[in-house]
Design a protein around this motif. Sequence first.
Motif, PDB file in Angstrom:
ATOM      1  N   ARG A 506       1.033  -0.972   0.110  1.00 20.64           N
ATOM      2  CA  ARG A 506       0.039  -0.175  -0.109  1.00 20.64           C
ATOM      3  C   ARG A 506       0.725   1.422   0.066  1.00 20.64           C
ATOM      4  N   LEU A 507       0.690   2.014  -0.826  1.00 25.58           N
ATOM      5  CA  LEU A 507       1.112   3.638  -1.576  1.00 25.58           C
ATOM      6  C   LEU A 507       0.508   4.447   0.102  1.00 25.58           C
ATOM      7  N   LEU A 508       1.385   4.022   1.321  1.00 24.09           N
ATOM      8  CA  LEU A 508       0.146   5.502   2.272  1.00 24.09           C
ATOM      9  C   LEU A 508       0.548   7.004   2.480  1.00 24.09           C
ATOM     10  N   ALA A 509       1.729   6.769   1.573  1.00 26.00           N
ATOM     11  CA  ALA A 509       1.538   8.783   1.984  1.00 26.00           C
ATOM     12  C   ALA A 509       3.122   9.168   0.310  1.00 26.00           C
ATOM     13  N   VAL A 510       2.838  10.043  -0.118  1.00 31.62           N
ATOM     14  CA  VAL A 510       3.215  10.466  -0.949  1.00 31.62           C
ATOM     15  C   VAL A 510       4.234  12.158  -0.057  1.00 31.62           C
ATOM     16  N   ALA A 511       5.670  12.340  -0.704  1.00 28.18           N
ATOM     17  CA  ALA A 511       5.799  13.915   0.365  1.00 28.18           C
ATOM     18  C   ALA A 511       6.878  14.275  -1.160  1.00 28.18           C
ATOM     19  N   SER A 512       6.466  15.600  -1.470  1.00 24.71           N
ATOM     20  CA  SER A 512       7.533  16.354  -1.928  1.00 24.71           C
ATOM     21  C   SER A 512       8.045  17.437  -1.480  1.00 24.71           C
ATOM     22  N   SER A 513       8.195  18.449  -1.556  1.00 28.32           N
ATOM     23  CA  SER A 513       9.351  19.703  -1.119  1.00 28.32           C
ATOM     24  C   SER A 513       8.681  20.574  -0.615  1.00 28.32           C
ATOM     25  N   GLU A 531      -3.930  13.397  -5.931  1.00 22.82           N
ATOM     26  CA  GLU A 531      -4.211  13.603  -4.998  1.00 22.82           C
ATOM     27  C   GLU A 531      -3.078  14.348  -4.638  1.00 22.82           C
ATOM     28  N   LEU A 532      -1.988  14.522  -4.737  1.00 17.53           N
ATOM     29  CA  LEU A 532      -0.916  15.401  -4.316  1.00 17.53           C
ATOM     30  C   LEU A 532      -1.335  16.469  -4.470  1.00 17.53           C
ATOM     31  N   ALA A 533      -1.570  16.340  -5.876  1.00 15.60           N
ATOM     32  CA  ALA A 533      -2.324  18.150  -6.079  1.00 15.60           C
ATOM     33  C   ALA A 533      -2.998  18.664  -5.599  1.00 15.60           C
ATOM     34  N   ASN A 534      -4.217  17.990  -5.841  1.00 20.07           N
ATOM     35  CA  ASN A 534      -5.448  18.248  -4.613  1.00 20.07           C
ATOM     36  C   ASN A 534      -6.339  18.118  -3.560  1.00 20.07           C
ATOM     37  N   LYS A 535      -5.468  17.478  -3.329  1.00 20.93           N
ATOM     38  CA  LYS A 535      -5.711  16.646  -1.705  1.00 20.93           C
ATOM     39  C   LYS A 535      -5.048  16.371  -0.775  1.00 20.93           C
ATOM     40  N   SER A 536      -3.802  17.421  -1.624  1.00 21.02           N
ATOM     41  CA  SER A 536      -2.665  17.632  -0.513  1.00 21.02           C
ATOM     42  C   SER A 536      -2.597  19.128   0.832  1.00 21.02           C
ATOM     43  N   GLU A 537      -1.591  18.557   1.872  1.00 21.30           N
ATOM     44  CA  GLU A 537      -1.424  19.139   3.412  1.00 21.30           C
ATOM     45  C   GLU A 537      -0.553  19.704   2.871  1.00 21.30           C
ATOM     46  N   PRO A 538       0.335  21.325   3.495  1.00 25.81           N
ATOM     47  CA  PRO A 538       1.677  21.196   3.229  1.00 25.81           C
ATOM     48  C   PRO A 538       2.525  20.135   4.147  1.00 25.81           C
ATOM     49  N   CYS A 539       4.154  19.724   3.466  1.00 21.23           N
ATOM     50  CA  CYS A 539       5.124  18.822   4.172  1.00 21.23           C
ATOM     51  C   CYS A 539       5.416  19.304   5.275  1.00 21.23           C
ATOM     52  N   ASP A 540       5.200  18.645   5.743  1.00 20.62           N
ATOM     53  CA  ASP A 540       5.094  17.871   7.823  1.00 20.62           C
ATOM     54  C   ASP A 540       6.200  16.739   7.683  1.00 20.62           C
ATOM     55  N   ASP A 546       5.334  10.838  12.490  1.00 21.45           N
ATOM     56  CA  ASP A 546       4.687  10.672  13.665  1.00 21.45           C
ATOM     57  C   ASP A 546       3.399   9.650  13.208  1.00 21.45           C
ATOM     58  N   TRP A 547       2.587   9.836  12.175  1.00 26.33           N
ATOM     59  CA  TRP A 547       1.529   9.355  11.663  1.00 26.33           C
ATOM     60  C   TRP A 547       2.105   8.121  10.980  1.00 26.33           C
ATOM     61  N   LEU A 548       2.790   8.028  11.111  1.00 32.52           N
ATOM     62  CA  LEU A 548       3.453   6.732   9.725  1.00 32.52           C
ATOM     63  C   LEU A 548       3.857   5.043  10.833  1.00 32.52           C
ATOM     64  N   SER A 549       3.899   5.979  11.967  1.00 30.71           N
ATOM     65  CA  SER A 549       4.375   4.767  13.558  1.00 30.71           C
ATOM     66  C   SER A 549       3.313   4.433  13.766  1.00 30.71           C
ATOM     67  N   GLY A 550       2.195   5.089  14.021  1.00 36.07           N
ATOM     68  CA  GLY A 550       0.938   4.316  14.692  1.00 36.07           C
ATOM     69  C   GLY A 550       0.014   4.010  13.538  1.00 36.07           C
ATOM     70  N   HIS A 551       0.182   3.345  12.124  1.00 38.72           N
ATOM     71  CA  HIS A 551      -0.803   3.026  11.676  1.00 38.72           C
ATOM     72  C   HIS A 551      -1.119   1.889  11.346  1.00 38.72           C
ATOM     73  N   ALA A 563      18.014  14.149  -3.089  1.00 41.37           N
ATOM     74  CA  ALA A 563      19.170  14.551  -3.397  1.00 41.37           C
ATOM     75  C   ALA A 563      19.275  15.717  -1.799  1.00 41.37           C
ATOM     76  N   SER A 564      17.877  16.138  -1.047  1.00 41.63           N
ATOM     77  CA  SER A 564      18.276  17.331  -0.192  1.00 41.63           C
ATOM     78  C   SER A 564      18.906  16.339   1.117  1.00 41.63           C
ATOM     79  N   ASP A 565      19.065  17.928   1.743  1.00 40.45           N
ATOM     80  CA  ASP A 565      20.003  17.320   3.079  1.00 40.45           C
ATOM     81  C   ASP A 565      18.904  17.674   4.179  1.00 40.45           C
ATOM     82  N   ASP A 566      17.528  18.312   3.702  1.00 41.40           N
ATOM     83  CA  ASP A 566      16.142  17.977   5.100  1.00 41.40           C
ATOM     84  C   ASP A 566      15.734  16.630   5.128  1.00 41.40           C
TER      85      ASP A 566
END
Length: 586
Positions: A506-513, A531-540, A546-551, A563-566
Motif C-alpha cells: 500500500r502506498l500510504l504517503a507521498v511527500a514532495s518538498s 491526489e498530491l496536487a489536489n488533496k494534499s497538505e503542507p509538507c511536514d 508520527d502518522w506512519l508510526s501509528g498506522h 538529493a536534499s539535505d532536509d
Amino acid sequence: MASADRIRAAAELMVSTVGPNSATCVVVSAMGSHPGSSVKVTDLILNMIKRASRQDAAFLVDLAALQEKHVETAKQLLGQTPELTQFVSTLLDDITNLKAMLQAMSIAGMSTDAFSDFVVGHGELWSGRLFALCCKQLGADVAFMDTRDVLVVTPTSDGASVDLEEALSSSRMESWFKANGPKKLVVATGFIARSKEGTATTLRRNGSDFSATILGSLLRCGHITIWTDVDGVYSADPRKVPEAVCLPSMTYHEAWELSYFGANVLHPRTTLPAMKYRIPISIRNFFNQAAKGTRISDFAMDAEVYGGKATIKGFATIDNVTLINVEGTGMVGVPGIASRIFSCVRDAGINVIMISQASSEQSICFAVAGTDGEAAAKVLSERFAESIAAGRVSAIQVIPRCCVLAAVGQGMVARKGVAATMMGALAKANVNIKAMAQGSSEYNITVLIDQADSERALRAVHSRFYLSDVPLGLAVVGPGLIGGTLISQLREQRNQLKKEFGIDLRLLAVASSKRMVLRETGLDLDNWKDELANKSEPCDLDKLGDWLSGHYIPNRVIVDCTASDDPPSHYPDWMKQVRKKISLAA
C-alpha cells in the motif's frame, strides 16, 4: 417494499422461485420510504398513535397520508383492475376502523399496548395484501395469510421480545391450510401475531425477520432467505475497514456473537426457530442478486474464505463506552463481592457490556454504555460508601471514551496463538489495551481500548487475519523522476508481488518538498499525482513519521528518493521509530 416498482420486482422474484415440486412462503414487512419520499409506514403509524395519545388532532393528517400512499401505490402496481377495487375497498374499511380507534385514544388521552399493537400492524396487512394481489396478476397460485390467524406468542419476562406457543401455532397453521388448501405461494404478514388471549400483538424487535424464521420452522422449510440491501455479513464494518469481505458462511453461534456487537446480522432470538430444526438461513441483497450472500447454519465452510485462513470470522466494535473499575485489598477473598457490584448496577437499570476480573481478586472492571458511566459510578459509591470509608474499597474509577473491540470465530476453538496474534497486531498499531475478556467457549475475544483508537485498531486486527501474509505500507519522499519511477514500478508489479510472494503493498504517503498526502487505506497508484496536487497538505516530515508510526499496517517503510539535505535531518527521529516498525531506505 418501498414503492410499486420494488414490490413488483420482489413479487416477480418470489413467483420465479416456485417450482413444480416446491412451494414458497414469503413474509413481507410494511412499506418503507423510497427516494424522494420520507414517508415510512411504520414510523408514520407510530407517530400517529403518539399524536392521538397527546390529543393532537394532527393524527388525522398522518392517517390521510397513509391512505394516499397505499392508494397511489396500488394504482401504479395493479392498474384499473378488479384487484385494485378489492384492495381499495378493504383499505378504506380499515382506515374507517383506525380513525374510530384513534379518536377513542384522543378522547382518553392515552393508548394501551393492545390498541397500539392493533394499529401498528396494519402496515404489514396492507403491504401483504398488495403483494399477494400483484403475485395473482403475475399468474401465481397464491394465498394471503394474516399471521394473526396463525401465530400465537407470549411476552418474555423482560418484555423485550416474545416466545412462540409452538403447539398452538402449529395447530392453527394446519387449520389455515385446511381452509385455504395447498398453495404454491403463500404471502404472509411479518411482525404481527396474537396473544394467547386472542388480542393483536407484535413480535417486537426485528419482527419481520423473526416472523420468517418462525414460519420457516412451523412449515419445516428447507431454507430461509432474508432479502435485504447488503450483500451479506461482512468480516468488519466496510465503512471503517475498506478491505472487509463478505463472508460466504458462518455458524449460528458466530452470528449471535457478531449481532451482539452491532454487526448487520440476525438477532440471536430471530435465529432460534431455524436453529431448532437446523434450517439454514441466507442473507442476500435484493439489489445485487448476483451476490451469493452469507449462509448461517450449524456448519460454516471456512475453506471458502481465503483458503481457510479465517480463523477469526469477523470483528466488530461497540463505540462510546465507559469502563468502571472497582478495586481494593479488602475485596480479596470476600464472598459475594461481585454479586453486590452487579446487583447494584442491575437495580439501577444499567446494562453491563463486558466484565474482567483479576485473579488476585483486588479489582473488578466492567464496561457500560457511555451515557450510563456516571450513573453506575454514583450508585456504586453509595452502595460501597462504608467500605470506601474503611479503606476496604480504595477506588471506584470511571474511564470514559472507550471502545469495545471483539473478535469472533468458531475457528478459534482450541487454536493456539490466536489471542497472541490479535494482541500483537494491536501492539504494532500502537494501541493500548485497558481490559480484556474471553469466554471458555473460545468463540470470542474482547478487548477494551481508547475510543480514539477504534478505527485504527479495527483495521489493524482485520489486516492481520484477512490481508496477505506480508502487508507492507510505503511512504515515498521525493516523487520526482526517481520516486515517480519507483511508484510506477510498484503499480506494475503489485499484483505479481501479492500473487507470488504474498506481499500486499500500500502506498500510504507521498511527500514532495512543499506538499504531502497521507491516506489511511492507501493512495490510488494510478492517480496518486492528482491526489498530491489536489488533496494534499503542507509538507511536514515530522508529522509524516508520527502518522506512519501509528498506522495499522504492521510493516512500514519510508523511501527517501531526494538529493536534499532536509529528509536526512529527520533520519534520527525516523530511526527512533524502529521500535514502532518503521524502516528507512534511502
